[in-house]
Design a protein around this motif. Structure first.
Motif, PDB file in Angstrom:
ATOM      1  N   GLN A  78       7.551   6.759   3.323  1.00 15.45           N
ATOM      2  CA  GLN A  78       6.682   5.739   3.912  1.00 15.45           C
ATOM      3  C   GLN A  78       5.311   5.741   3.234  1.00 15.45           C
ATOM      4  OE1 GLN A  78       6.550   5.682   8.274  1.00 15.45           O
ATOM      5  NE2 GLN A  78       8.422   6.913   8.320  1.00 15.45           N
ATOM      6  N   GLN A  79       4.767   6.936   3.027  1.00 12.97           N
ATOM      7  CA  GLN A  79       3.463   7.030   2.378  1.00 12.97           C
ATOM      8  C   GLN A  79       3.511   6.529   0.943  1.00 12.97           C
ATOM      9  OE1 GLN A  79       3.039  11.312   3.313  1.00 12.97           O
ATOM     10  NE2 GLN A  79       1.090  10.789   4.299  1.00 12.97           N
ATOM     11  N   THR A  80       4.628   6.794   0.252  1.00 13.96           N
ATOM     12  CA  THR A  80       4.757   6.396  -1.152  1.00 13.96           C
ATOM     13  C   THR A  80       4.748   4.886  -1.317  1.00 13.96           C
ATOM     14  OG1 THR A  80       6.008   8.408  -1.652  1.00 13.96           O
ATOM     15  CG2 THR A  80       6.215   6.570  -3.202  1.00 13.96           C
ATOM     16  N   VAL A  81       5.460   4.172  -0.432  1.00 14.75           N
ATOM     17  CA  VAL A  81       5.571   2.719  -0.590  1.00 14.75           C
ATOM     18  C   VAL A  81       4.469   1.964   0.139  1.00 14.75           C
ATOM     19  CG1 VAL A  81       8.065   2.843  -0.926  1.00 14.75           C
ATOM     20  CG2 VAL A  81       7.154   2.458   1.386  1.00 14.75           C
ATOM     21  N   SER A  82       3.822   2.600   1.120  1.00 14.65           N
ATOM     22  CA  SER A  82       2.872   1.852   1.952  1.00 14.65           C
ATOM     23  C   SER A  82       1.608   1.458   1.200  1.00 14.65           C
ATOM     24  CB  SER A  82       2.510   2.674   3.195  1.00 14.65           C
ATOM     25  OG  SER A  82       3.594   2.739   4.088  1.00 14.65           O
ATOM     26  N   TRP A  83       1.029   2.388   0.450  1.00  9.96           N
ATOM     27  CA  TRP A  83      -0.211   2.041  -0.246  1.00  9.96           C
ATOM     28  C   TRP A  83      -0.029   0.860  -1.197  1.00  9.96           C
ATOM     29  CZ3 TRP A  83      -5.225   2.498   0.126  1.00  9.96           C
ATOM     30  CH2 TRP A  83      -5.763   3.504   0.934  1.00  9.96           C
ATOM     31  N   PRO A  84       0.891   0.926  -2.169  1.00  8.78           N
ATOM     32  CA  PRO A  84       1.016  -0.230  -3.068  1.00  8.78           C
ATOM     33  C   PRO A  84       1.562  -1.462  -2.366  1.00  8.78           C
ATOM     34  CG  PRO A  84       2.740   1.385  -3.522  1.00  8.78           C
ATOM     35  CD  PRO A  84       1.795   2.032  -2.560  1.00  8.78           C
ATOM     36  N   GLY A  85       2.505  -1.274  -1.430  1.00  2.00           N
ATOM     37  CA  GLY A  85       3.102  -2.424  -0.767  1.00  2.00           C
ATOM     38  C   GLY A  85       2.120  -3.191   0.089  1.00  2.00           C
ATOM     39  N   PHE A  86       1.367  -2.470   0.917  1.00  3.21           N
ATOM     40  CA  PHE A  86       0.408  -3.146   1.794  1.00  3.21           C
ATOM     41  C   PHE A  86      -0.777  -3.705   1.007  1.00  3.21           C
ATOM     42  CE2 PHE A  86       2.119  -0.521   5.493  1.00  3.21           C
ATOM     43  CZ  PHE A  86       2.742  -1.617   6.074  1.00  3.21           C
ATOM     44  N   MET A  87      -1.233  -2.966   0.012  1.00 12.69           N
ATOM     45  CA  MET A  87      -2.341  -3.482  -0.795  1.00 12.69           C
ATOM     46  C   MET A  87      -1.936  -4.764  -1.503  1.00 12.69           C
ATOM     47  SD  MET A  87      -4.923  -1.593  -0.174  1.00 12.69           S
ATOM     48  CE  MET A  87      -6.079  -2.020  -1.468  1.00 12.69           C
ATOM     49  N   TYR A  88      -0.688  -4.824  -1.951  1.00 13.14           N
ATOM     50  CA  TYR A  88      -0.220  -6.054  -2.606  1.00 13.14           C
ATOM     51  C   TYR A  88      -0.273  -7.242  -1.648  1.00 13.14           C
ATOM     52  CZ  TYR A  88       2.877  -9.626  -4.384  1.00 13.14           C
ATOM     53  OH  TYR A  88       3.396 -10.831  -4.772  1.00 13.14           O
ATOM     54  N   LEU A  89       0.081  -7.014  -0.383  1.00 20.61           N
ATOM     55  CA  LEU A  89       0.041  -8.126   0.577  1.00 20.61           C
ATOM     56  C   LEU A  89      -1.376  -8.684   0.716  1.00 20.61           C
ATOM     57  CD1 LEU A  89       2.399  -6.848   3.422  1.00 20.61           C
ATOM     58  CD2 LEU A  89       2.822  -8.706   1.794  1.00 20.61           C
ATOM     59  N   ALA A  90      -2.376  -7.797   0.732  1.00 23.25           N
ATOM     60  CA  ALA A  90      -3.758  -8.262   0.838  1.00 23.25           C
ATOM     61  C   ALA A  90      -4.168  -9.020  -0.425  1.00 23.25           C
ATOM     62  CB  ALA A  90      -4.696  -7.084   1.070  1.00 23.25           C
ATOM     63  N   VAL A  91      -3.818  -8.468  -1.589  1.00 20.43           N
ATOM     64  CA  VAL A  91      -4.148  -9.157  -2.845  1.00 20.43           C
ATOM     65  C   VAL A  91      -3.434 -10.506  -2.911  1.00 20.43           C
ATOM     66  CG1 VAL A  91      -3.925  -9.073  -5.364  1.00 20.43           C
ATOM     67  CG2 VAL A  91      -4.662  -7.040  -4.109  1.00 20.43           C
ATOM     68  N   LEU A  92      -2.174 -10.537  -2.464  1.00 23.88           N
ATOM     69  CA  LEU A  92      -1.409 -11.787  -2.481  1.00 23.88           C
ATOM     70  C   LEU A  92      -2.112 -12.879  -1.676  1.00 23.88           C
ATOM     71  CD1 LEU A  92       1.200 -13.408  -3.078  1.00 23.88           C
ATOM     72  CD2 LEU A  92       2.169 -12.398  -0.999  1.00 23.88           C
TER      73      LEU A  92
ATOM     74  N   VAL B 124     -14.126  -7.469  23.737  1.00 23.69           N
ATOM     75  CA  VAL B 124     -13.046  -7.187  22.798  1.00 23.69           C
ATOM     76  C   VAL B 124     -13.631  -6.551  21.543  1.00 23.69           C
ATOM     77  CG1 VAL B 124     -11.135  -8.143  21.456  1.00 23.69           C
ATOM     78  CG2 VAL B 124     -11.730  -9.152  23.674  1.00 23.69           C
ATOM     79  N   SER B 125     -13.180  -5.345  21.247  1.00 24.23           N
ATOM     80  CA  SER B 125     -13.604  -4.644  20.039  1.00 24.23           C
ATOM     81  C   SER B 125     -12.776  -5.118  18.848  1.00 24.23           C
ATOM     82  CB  SER B 125     -13.437  -3.136  20.221  1.00 24.23           C
ATOM     83  OG  SER B 125     -13.563  -2.457  18.988  1.00 24.23           O
ATOM     84  N   ARG B 126     -13.394  -5.127  17.653  1.00 20.32           N
ATOM     85  CA  ARG B 126     -12.639  -5.462  16.440  1.00 20.32           C
ATOM     86  C   ARG B 126     -11.785  -4.299  15.970  1.00 20.32           C
ATOM     87  NH1 ARG B 126     -17.822  -8.098  14.513  1.00 20.32           N
ATOM     88  NH2 ARG B 126     -18.294  -6.014  13.729  1.00 20.32           N
ATOM     89  N   GLY B 127     -11.965  -3.121  16.555  1.00 23.08           N
ATOM     90  CA  GLY B 127     -11.122  -1.987  16.217  1.00 23.08           C
ATOM     91  C   GLY B 127     -11.730  -1.080  15.169  1.00 23.08           C
ATOM     92  N   ALA B 128     -11.250   0.160  15.150  1.00 22.15           N
ATOM     93  CA  ALA B 128     -11.804   1.177  14.257  1.00 22.15           C
ATOM     94  C   ALA B 128     -10.960   1.404  13.015  1.00 22.15           C
ATOM     95  CB  ALA B 128     -11.958   2.496  15.012  1.00 22.15           C
ATOM     96  N   GLY B 129      -9.781   0.810  12.951  1.00 19.77           N
ATOM     97  CA  GLY B 129      -8.902   0.994  11.800  1.00 19.77           C
ATOM     98  C   GLY B 129      -8.382  -0.327  11.284  1.00 19.77           C
ATOM     99  N   ALA B 130      -7.156  -0.301  10.782  1.00 21.89           N
ATOM    100  CA  ALA B 130      -6.546  -1.518  10.251  1.00 21.89           C
ATOM    101  C   ALA B 130      -5.041  -1.346  10.276  1.00 21.89           C
ATOM    102  CB  ALA B 130      -7.021  -1.792   8.827  1.00 21.89           C
ATOM    103  N   TRP B 131      -4.329  -2.436  10.561  1.00 24.19           N
ATOM    104  CA  TRP B 131      -2.882  -2.392  10.511  1.00 24.19           C
ATOM    105  C   TRP B 131      -2.410  -2.958   9.178  1.00 24.19           C
ATOM    106  CZ3 TRP B 131       0.936  -6.051   9.780  1.00 24.19           C
ATOM    107  CH2 TRP B 131       2.243  -5.570   9.937  1.00 24.19           C
ATOM    108  N   GLY B 132      -1.368  -2.351   8.617  1.00 20.52           N
ATOM    109  CA  GLY B 132      -0.857  -2.835   7.335  1.00 20.52           C
ATOM    110  C   GLY B 132      -1.819  -2.476   6.227  1.00 20.52           C
ATOM    111  N   PRO B 133      -2.333  -3.468   5.500  1.00 19.92           N
ATOM    112  CA  PRO B 133      -3.293  -3.154   4.441  1.00 19.92           C
ATOM    113  C   PRO B 133      -4.549  -2.506   5.025  1.00 19.92           C
ATOM    114  CG  PRO B 133      -2.534  -5.435   4.276  1.00 19.92           C
ATOM    115  CD  PRO B 133      -2.052  -4.915   5.589  1.00 19.92           C
TER     116      PRO B 133
END
Length: 424
Positions: free
Chosen positions: A70-84, A395-404
């Motif tokens: 999960q860690q191996t694919v999550s960084w490049p996979g999620f970052m790609y979604l944001a760049v896309l 409503v808080s904007r949150g302290a983290g991020a989901w996905g990317p």
């Protein structure tokens, strides 16, 4: 019927993504490279590999893949979604620019005046009978030069526009990633409550939501949040859901710093929808071991006001729906009540039960612009403080991020809500 609708929506989204990738391949690969060249082959390979990584990042956790994978694919996979996202927006903006440049650029013959005489033939050097006028006839204009050693002008324009769009997308995502990884900022909000006694004036609640520990954000992220919360010296800490994206076995070490939270009146926790994707009960038990108090459709009568919490709506899938009657039904309504509820949408139940202030998260403030416009369609309030009848909702904007691990236009925050009494 519900399954059919979901399938149709999923197929529509998939078809749209295929069309977007096809269009981006045309503009960024086909139009910028020579047929059969290395650049064309590499670009085409990435056009298949990057979406595959994104799909792997989205499904690896649900499919029960090992955490290291999960860690191996999550960084490049999620970052790609944001760049896309931002590459698509940038290329949409650039499309009319590209059309104008190619239409008006050099290489087209200059328009002739209807009254201008047509040029006569230019005689060869030394040809007999050539008149002086014919000898002075202008030579044809030279053809527009090729750009960069023979690269066609169309390809040069495609490379320039594509490069600028890619730089803008990567820069935007890079800045948004830096904002998440450096940790949330502190936001302070004063909320007057009519029923709050004078002794509670200035009572500080640190609101933390949507930490989203997982294969991308781990122990260092938790530690930054704990340190930031403790520096505010709150009277009470409220974690209002979406703490994790995974199980205790994988993420227990990442959550360990929560043991260091410090507040005079304790730290409290309610579930978010993502806890139910991971197995909510294991996390309820674990946060209790870490020193937090879960409020499962329950209420604590603090010395100065009532603090209540309800399960997230997603709990319906496990038979643990939000139960406002259990949490608030038998309380003394002359006392002020603060409710912890992950999703803002339950505000109308809070109004019906006489809650004075509801503290929520869930929306991330949209997280990635223009996601805030989509969030507005599903939530009564996306971020900040609003009033609904006699009840206020923060409503808080949150302290983290989901996905990317990226935020654009919606920076992460920890909010210190300071209660104010009208009697002070």
């Amino acid at each position: 019927m519900t399954v059919l609708i979901f399938a149709l929506v999923a197929l529509s989204v998939l078809a749209l993504l295929v069309l977007v990738h096809r269009w981006l391949w045309i503009r960024l690969v086909r139009d910028t490279t020579r047929p059969g060249g290395t650049g064309r082959r590499v670009g085409t390979g990435l056009a298949f590999a990057l979406p595959a990584l994104a799909v792997a990042a989205l499904v690896a956790g649900r499919a029960g893949a090992p955490f290291w994978l999960q860690q191996t694919v999550s960084w490049p996979g999620f970052m790609y979604l944001a760049v896309l996202l931002y590459l698509t927006l940038a290329m949409l903006i650039a499309e009319p620019v590209r059309a104008v440049v190619l239409r008006r650029g050099p290489g087209r013959p200059a328009p002739q005046s209807p009254d201008a005489p047509e040029p006569g033939p230019v005689p060869a050097a030394g040809q007999a009978g050539a008149t002086a006028t014919e000898a002075r006839a202008p030579a044809p204009a030279p053809a527009a030069p090729q750009v960069d050693d023979g690269i066609s002008r169309r390809r040069f324009v495609a490379r320039t526009i594509g490069g600028a769009a890619a730089a803008a997308a990567v820069g935007t995502v890079g800045y948004g990633t830096y904002g998440v990884l450096r940790g949330p900022s502190v936001k302070r909000v004063t909320v007057p409550l009519a029923k709050l006694p004078r002794a509670a004036h200035g009572f500080r609640i640190a609101v933390v939501s949507d930490i989203h520990l997982g294969p991308v954000l781990g122990r260092a992220h938790t530690q930054r949040i704990v340190d930031t919360v403790n520096r505010t010296q709150p009277d009470l800490i409220a974690i209002v859901g979406d703490l994790v994206d995974g199980n205790v076995h994988d993420l227990g070490p990442a959550a360990e710093p929560l043991r260091g939270l410090r507040a005079a009146h304790g730290s409290y926790f309610v579930t978010g929808n993502h806890e139910y994707f991971s197995g909510a009960q294991q996390w309820i038990d674990h946060v209790r071991e870490l020193g937090l108090t879960p409020l499962e459709n329950a209420r604590r009568e603090l010395p100065l006001f009532d603090l209540a919490g309800v399960n997230d709506i997603q709990g319906e899938t496990e038979g643990h729906s939000p139960d406002f009657q259990a949490a608030l039904g038998d309380r003394n309504r002359s006392r002020a009540a603060v409710l912890l509820a992950h999703q803002p949408v339950v505000i109308h139940d809070a109004v019906r039960y006489g809650v004075d202030l509801q503290l929520s998260g869930h929306t991330h403030g949209g997280q990635l612009w223009p996601g805030n416009y989509l969030a507005e369609l599903a939530n009564p309030t996306v971020a900040g403080l609003e009033r609904y009848g006699d009840t206020q909702l923060y409503v808080s904007r949150g302290a983290g991020a989901w996905g990317p691990p990226v935020r654009v236009g919606a920076p992460s925050d920890i909010t210190v809500v300071e209660l104010a009494s009208y009697r002070a």
